[in-house]
Design an enzyme around this catalytic site. Structure first.
Site, PDB file in Angstrom:
ATOM      1  N   GLU A   1       0.838  -1.238   0.016  1.00 42.68           N
ATOM      2  CA  GLU A   1      -0.199   0.040  -0.031  1.00 42.68           C
ATOM      3  C   GLU A   1       0.759   1.424   0.084  1.00 42.68           C
ATOM      4  O   GLU A   1       0.641   2.317   0.708  1.00 42.68           O
ATOM      5  CB  GLU A   1      -0.850   0.161   1.232  1.00 42.68           C
ATOM      6  CG  GLU A   1      -2.172  -1.096   1.148  1.00 42.68           C
ATOM      7  CD  GLU A   1      -2.999  -0.922   2.146  1.00 42.68           C
ATOM      8  OE1 GLU A   1      -2.988  -0.213   3.096  1.00 42.68           O
ATOM      9  OE2 GLU A   1      -3.971  -1.948   2.066  1.00 42.68           O
TER      10      GLU A   1
ATOM     11  N   GLU B   1      -5.472  -8.383  -0.207  1.00 43.87           N
ATOM     12  CA  GLU B   1      -6.559  -8.212   1.068  1.00 43.87           C
ATOM     13  C   GLU B   1      -7.914  -7.941   0.417  1.00 43.87           C
ATOM     14  O   GLU B   1      -7.922  -6.897  -0.342  1.00 43.87           O
ATOM     15  CB  GLU B   1      -5.819  -6.969   1.868  1.00 43.87           C
ATOM     16  CG  GLU B   1      -4.492  -7.086   2.390  1.00 43.87           C
ATOM     17  CD  GLU B   1      -4.105  -5.911   3.136  1.00 43.87           C
ATOM     18  OE1 GLU B   1      -4.851  -5.019   3.776  1.00 43.87           O
ATOM     19  OE2 GLU B   1      -2.803  -5.765   3.408  1.00 43.87           O
TER      20      GLU B   1
END
Length: 522
Positions: A346, A459
């Site tokens: 991320e 995720e």
């Protein structure tokens, strides 16, 4: 998982039956890409109670290496000692930055205690304490007490007996002990009562306590046996580790070697202290037990390419390479052969350690991937993605520096109807797939990539509600299970674009398995 799929199928059939004159045409001759088994992956992170604190790892004590000084507001340890006879030794700590040091006086015993332990009847527990003692101290009494009851020693069967343990003089040594709570007396203890481990010191002179450990005796290489049994039933083909946000501030070398000498660190991304008891070697033991594959994310936040390539060499290098030699010295002569490697996590988000503009991160990703492919051509590198401006800027410059492309999503609670709530998951999957279909057709460089880059949805889950299972520990309901099942159905429809997915996160937190200090359930 099969129950969830069945429940979704029944719901779907009932919904279809309620619609008049519905026609369905099936062309059995038209087939698509086979569904990848890696779609059923899982994700574990050093966060909350996923690994430590009653998740995968069996250690029952908090802050066993004394990151905090006893009696500190954040420490779980309490002192029973006269003023002036205790300090934290910073000159020669056993591990970390400091070590508890007691200066005893005759007839003035001292103690170190941790409350909050939960025990089961007729269950064997094993533990140890690292002591260093000068001339003078006579003995240690390692015992247990329990709240809300006057406890006699007969409740606990200790080996060796806590009243007959002399303290050895000299350098650090490990004093091991074990005990069982007698079931015949267990009924006298209230169900919500907590136990305390006491380390009582007698005599005179100085005593250092390096670190302490306590686990159920049935632990499997340091992991909880009950949790492993549930994970075996889950039968996931791949586990992503160690994060998540955690990885962007993680030094993998903190998690190898003698576990008692691995330094405790403040968790770089979340609350609490990371004891570093579960590292790369423990991950591989975990994967071996579960017959699954590891997917290791490397630190591209505050970490550099040199450290990441060393981690790769530690995992995959032969025993004559520098890091392979280190792995062999740590008891693992053969290479692990890890295939899946995540190049960061991320990095598009300003919450991420080391966050930078996408143009800079293209350069960093490409540097890491070039180095990884040179070190081990067999590895599969997974780049950091985020649908929108990040992807549109990142993909053209890094198209040939990835084997898969990561995407994440989480859905909040939809309160309009159960149907809307369930549809949120497949809708999110479809939105990502639609975006990537467009990227494959329009983005310079990326559209020419052959074969096309598949997605690693590493995720995904619902994420809402109160944290009743510790840090980020949410509770799930039947409607959430239906949504996850609907998501798996949608992966089947989009098998040509999704190669890998990791349900986040496996234990406690936002996961499908929940544990207490004494039990685990799915």
């Amino acid at each position: 998982m099969k129950r969830l799929l069945f429940a979704f199928a029944v719901t779907f059939i009932l919904a279809v039956a309620a619609v008049a004159e519905t026609t369905v045409k099936i062309d059995a001759a038209q087939t698509g890409s086979p569904m990848s088994p890696y779609i059923y992956g899982q994700f574990i992170e050093h966060l909350g109670r996923c690994i430590n604190g009653g998740g995968i790892w069996a250690e029952m004590l908090e802050d066993r290496k004394f990151f905090y000084a006893p009696e500190d507001k954040d420490s779980p340890w309490r002192l029973g000692v006269l003023k002036g006879s205790f300090e934290m030794d910073t000159e020669n700590p056993f591990v970390g930055k400091h070590t508890p040091k007691f200066t005893l006086k005759k007839d003035e015993p001292a103690s170190l205690t941790q409350w909050g332990l939960q025990l089961k009847p007729d269950t064997k527990y094993v533990g140890y304490v690292w002591f260093k003692c000068s001339e003078g101290p006579e003995s240690t009494d390692i015992g247990l007490t329990v709240s809300r009851i006057s406890v006699s020693r007969s409740f606990f069967s200790f080996s060796p007996s806590p009243k007959t343990v002399p303290i050895k003089v000299g350098d650090y040594y490990k004093h091991e002990f074990e005990f069982t709570l007698d079931a015949k007396n267990f009924y006298e203890i209230e169900k919500d009562a907590s136990f305390a481990l006491n380390i009582n010191l007698k005599g005179s002179g100085t005593v250092h306590i390096g670190c302490v450990s306590l686990m159920p005796a049935d632990n499997v290489h340091g992991m909880r046996a009950d949790t492993l049994e549930l994970l075996k039933r889950l039968n996931s083909p791949v586990y992503r580790w160690p994060g998540g946000n955690f990885v962007s501030g993680y030094d993998w070398k903190d998690g190898i070697g003698d576990r008692d000498k691995r330094p405790p660190r403040k968790n770089p991304a979340w609350k609490g202290v990371e004891p570093n008891d579960f590292g790369l070697d423990e991950l591989m033991q975990f994967c071996n037990i579960l017959n699954t594959e590891p997917y290791i994310a490397v630190n591209t936040g505050d970490g550099g390419v040199k450290s990441a390539v060393e981690e790769l060499e530690y995992a995959n290098g032969t025993a004559d390479t520098p890091m392979g030699k280190l792995r062999k010295a740590n008891g693992h002569a053969e290479p692990y052969g890890v295939i899946w490697w995540g190049i960061g996590n991320e990095m598009y988000g300003n919450w991420q350690i080391g966050h930078m503009p996408v143009e800079k991160y293209v350069e960093k990703n490409n540097e890491f991937v070039d180095a990884f492919r040179k070190a081990d051509p067999k590895v599969k590198c997974i780049a950091v993605g985020h649908v929108g401006k990040w992807d549109e800027a990142f993909l053209p410059g890094a198209a040939n520096h990835m084997d898969l492309f990561s995407e994440h999503f989480y859905c909040s609670e939809k309160k309009e109807s159960v149907a809307d709530h369930v549809r949120a998951i497949p809708k999110s999957i479809k939105n990502i797939a639609d975006a990537h279909r467009k990227y494959r057709e329009t983005l310079p460089g990326f559209k020419d990539r052959k074969p096309p880059v598949p997605i690693a949805l590493d995720e995904w889950n619902y994420w809402y509600g109160d944290h009743v299972f510790g840090e980020l520990g949410t509770r799930y309901f039947q409607k959430d299970g239906l949504g996850i099942a609907a998501g798996f159905h949608y992966f089947a429809r989009l098998s040509y674009i999704f190669l890998l997915a990791n349900y986040a996160q496996t234990l406690n937190l936002i996961g499908c398995i929940k544990t207490s200090k004494t039990a685990a359930q799915m």
